[in-house]
Design a protein around this motif. Structure first.
Motif, mmCIF file in Angstrom:
data_model
loop_
_atom_site.group_PDB
_atom_site.id
_atom_site.type_symbol
_atom_site.label_atom_id
_atom_site.label_comp_id
_atom_site.label_asym_id
_atom_site.label_seq_id
_atom_site.Cartn_x
_atom_site.Cartn_y
_atom_site.Cartn_z
ATOM 1 N N ARG A 170 29.851 108.310 45.067
ATOM 2 C CA ARG A 170 28.702 109.069 44.867
ATOM 3 C C ARG A 170 28.098 108.835 43.345
ATOM 4 O O ARG A 170 28.947 108.664 42.603
ATOM 5 C CB ARG A 170 29.191 110.637 45.064
ATOM 6 N N ILE A 186 22.929 110.089 45.911
ATOM 7 C CA ILE A 186 23.601 109.322 46.938
ATOM 8 C C ILE A 186 24.799 109.308 47.245
ATOM 9 O O ILE A 186 25.571 109.440 46.208
ATOM 10 C CB ILE A 186 23.061 107.949 46.962
ATOM 11 N N ALA A 187 25.319 109.295 48.399
ATOM 12 C CA ALA A 187 26.715 109.028 48.381
ATOM 13 C C ALA A 187 26.646 107.653 49.625
ATOM 14 O O ALA A 187 25.888 107.558 50.507
ATOM 15 C CB ALA A 187 27.167 110.168 49.491
ATOM 16 N N HIS A 243 19.116 112.918 56.147
ATOM 17 C CA HIS A 243 19.515 114.198 56.873
ATOM 18 C C HIS A 243 18.431 115.175 57.211
ATOM 19 O O HIS A 243 17.229 115.089 56.899
ATOM 20 C CB HIS A 243 20.289 114.880 55.701
ATOM 21 N N SER A 270 21.987 118.077 53.479
ATOM 22 C CA SER A 270 22.386 116.984 52.176
ATOM 23 C C SER A 270 22.920 115.838 52.762
ATOM 24 O O SER A 270 23.245 115.634 54.014
ATOM 25 C CB SER A 270 22.990 117.739 51.037
ATOM 26 N N TRP A 271 23.515 115.078 51.888
ATOM 27 C CA TRP A 271 24.121 113.799 52.329
ATOM 28 C C TRP A 271 25.438 114.247 53.053
ATOM 29 O O TRP A 271 26.175 113.519 53.847
ATOM 30 C CB TRP A 271 24.678 113.107 51.163
ATOM 31 N N ASP A 272 26.091 115.768 52.729
ATOM 32 C CA ASP A 272 27.148 116.121 53.383
ATOM 33 C C ASP A 272 27.002 116.372 54.970
ATOM 34 O O ASP A 272 27.761 116.085 55.766
ATOM 35 C CB ASP A 272 27.221 117.670 52.973
ATOM 36 N N ARG A 312 28.921 113.246 55.785
ATOM 37 C CA ARG A 312 30.147 113.070 55.439
ATOM 38 C C ARG A 312 31.136 112.435 56.348
ATOM 39 O O ARG A 312 32.021 111.403 55.766
ATOM 40 C CB ARG A 312 30.739 114.473 54.836
ATOM 41 N N LEU A 359 29.724 108.595 57.407
ATOM 42 C CA LEU A 359 29.412 107.439 56.206
ATOM 43 C C LEU A 359 30.867 106.480 56.523
ATOM 44 O O LEU A 359 30.514 105.299 56.348
ATOM 45 C CB LEU A 359 29.408 108.106 55.008
ATOM 46 N N ALA A 398 23.780 107.350 52.334
ATOM 47 C CA ALA A 398 23.084 108.681 52.585
ATOM 48 C C ALA A 398 22.518 109.155 51.145
ATOM 49 O O ALA A 398 23.254 109.618 50.314
ATOM 50 C CB ALA A 398 24.195 109.601 53.011
ATOM 51 N N MET A 399 21.116 109.394 51.580
ATOM 52 C CA MET A 399 20.420 110.061 49.986
ATOM 53 C C MET A 399 20.313 111.636 50.294
ATOM 54 O O MET A 399 19.989 112.022 51.511
ATOM 55 C CB MET A 399 19.252 109.401 50.025
ATOM 56 N N ASP A 400 20.318 112.310 49.289
ATOM 57 C CA ASP A 400 19.712 113.633 49.188
ATOM 58 C C ASP A 400 18.202 113.573 49.190
ATOM 59 O O ASP A 400 17.758 113.016 48.296
ATOM 60 C CB ASP A 400 20.122 114.594 48.300
#
Length: 272
Positions: free
Chosen positions: A10, A22-23, A35, A40-42, A45, A48, A59-61
């Motif tokens: 992250r 980002i993650a 998302h 969020s990117w979560d 999770r 990914l 994965a972007m917020d």
């Protein structure tokens, strides 16, 4: 974590309009994940690391959600969120990517593919909305899910929980807690994000999508499943696959099924 899955990293990326969180997992050709509201990117999770076995999954917020900076409130739109996603790709020096979007993320992905077709090589739309003049008229000025007035006694937290509970698996406290955390972080955007989708003139953008496209339709999603064939029919050459039992939190609920459906398509049209 699934055996052999890639490790998640992250970080924050400074871009032209906002600092974006980002993650990412894996290596290889880039795959951007977008998302739904107000997550969020979560939301990705569990997905990914699976996608990261074949791609550089990022994965972007979305701006204003998760840990990404927000735009001025009046500037929020699908077009603006798409432009900010391209800002991120520019900052990462990624000229061409595949994109996977869920719910609101699917609308952003559609705008990205319609506005900058040379940048989007392939697209996976999970539980995409379908917004046309009829929906805009029906939704204009109406309350939306996640619209809960803050109260000193905290009862708005229970309101958020109860509004979303019918769309989540029975008894799954963990997923609802993760939703509430993201909704609280989004603040006013938790509800505004739905208005943003409802204002999007999607029906004019869908025919402009030229990249290979796969529509994933979770069958237990009462908002997206009924319109999945409309979305697929509006994009030339798009294919559709139904996933039995998939609900609104599909990426968290059934990560293996989402990853498998996405990889089966991407490996043909955007080879690792």
């Amino acid at each position: 974590m699934a055996p052999g899955a890639a490790i998640i990293e992250r970080r924050f990326i400074a871009t032209a309009r906002a600092r974006i969180h980002i993650a990412a997992a894996g290596a290889g050709r880039p795959l951007l994940l977008l998302h739904q509201t107000p997550r969020s990117w979560d939301e990705f999770r569990e997905v990914l690391p699976r996608l990261g076995t074949r791609y550089r999954a990022i994965a972007m917020d979305t701006v204003g959600f998760g840990d990404s900076d927000a735009l001025p409130f009046a500037e929020n739109s699908i077009e603006a969120w798409s432009a900010c996603a391209f800002d991120l790709l520019d900052a990462l020096d990624l000229r061409e990517v595949a994109v996977l979007g869920h719910h609101t993320g699917a609308a952003i992905a559609i705008e990205m593919a319609a506005s900058r077709p040379e940048r989007i090589a392939a697209m996976v739309l999970s539980a995409s909305p379908y917004v046309d003049a009829e929906r805009r008229m029906q939704k204009a000025g109406k309350p939306v899910v996640d619209e809960a007035t803050r109260t000193a006694d905290g009862s708005h937290l229970l309101s958020l929980w109860r509004m979303r509970q019918p769309d989540y698996p029975d008894g799954d406290i963990d997923l609802l807690e993760r939703f509430v955390i993201d909704a609280l972080k989004a603040g006013r955007l938790a509800a505004e994000g739905h208005h943003v989708v409802n204002r999007y003139v999607m029906e004019q953008r869908l025919p402009l999508v030229a990249c290979p496209t796969r529509i994933i339709a979770p069958t237990a999603d009462p908002h997206a499943f009924p319109v999945a064939r409309k979305v697929a029919g509006a994009i030339a050459g798009a294919s559709l696959v139904e996933i039995a039992g998939g609900m609104v939190p599909f990426p968290n609920q059934m990560p293996e099924e989402l990853a498998s459906a996405a990889l089966a398509f991407l490996e043909r049209h955007y080879p690792p």
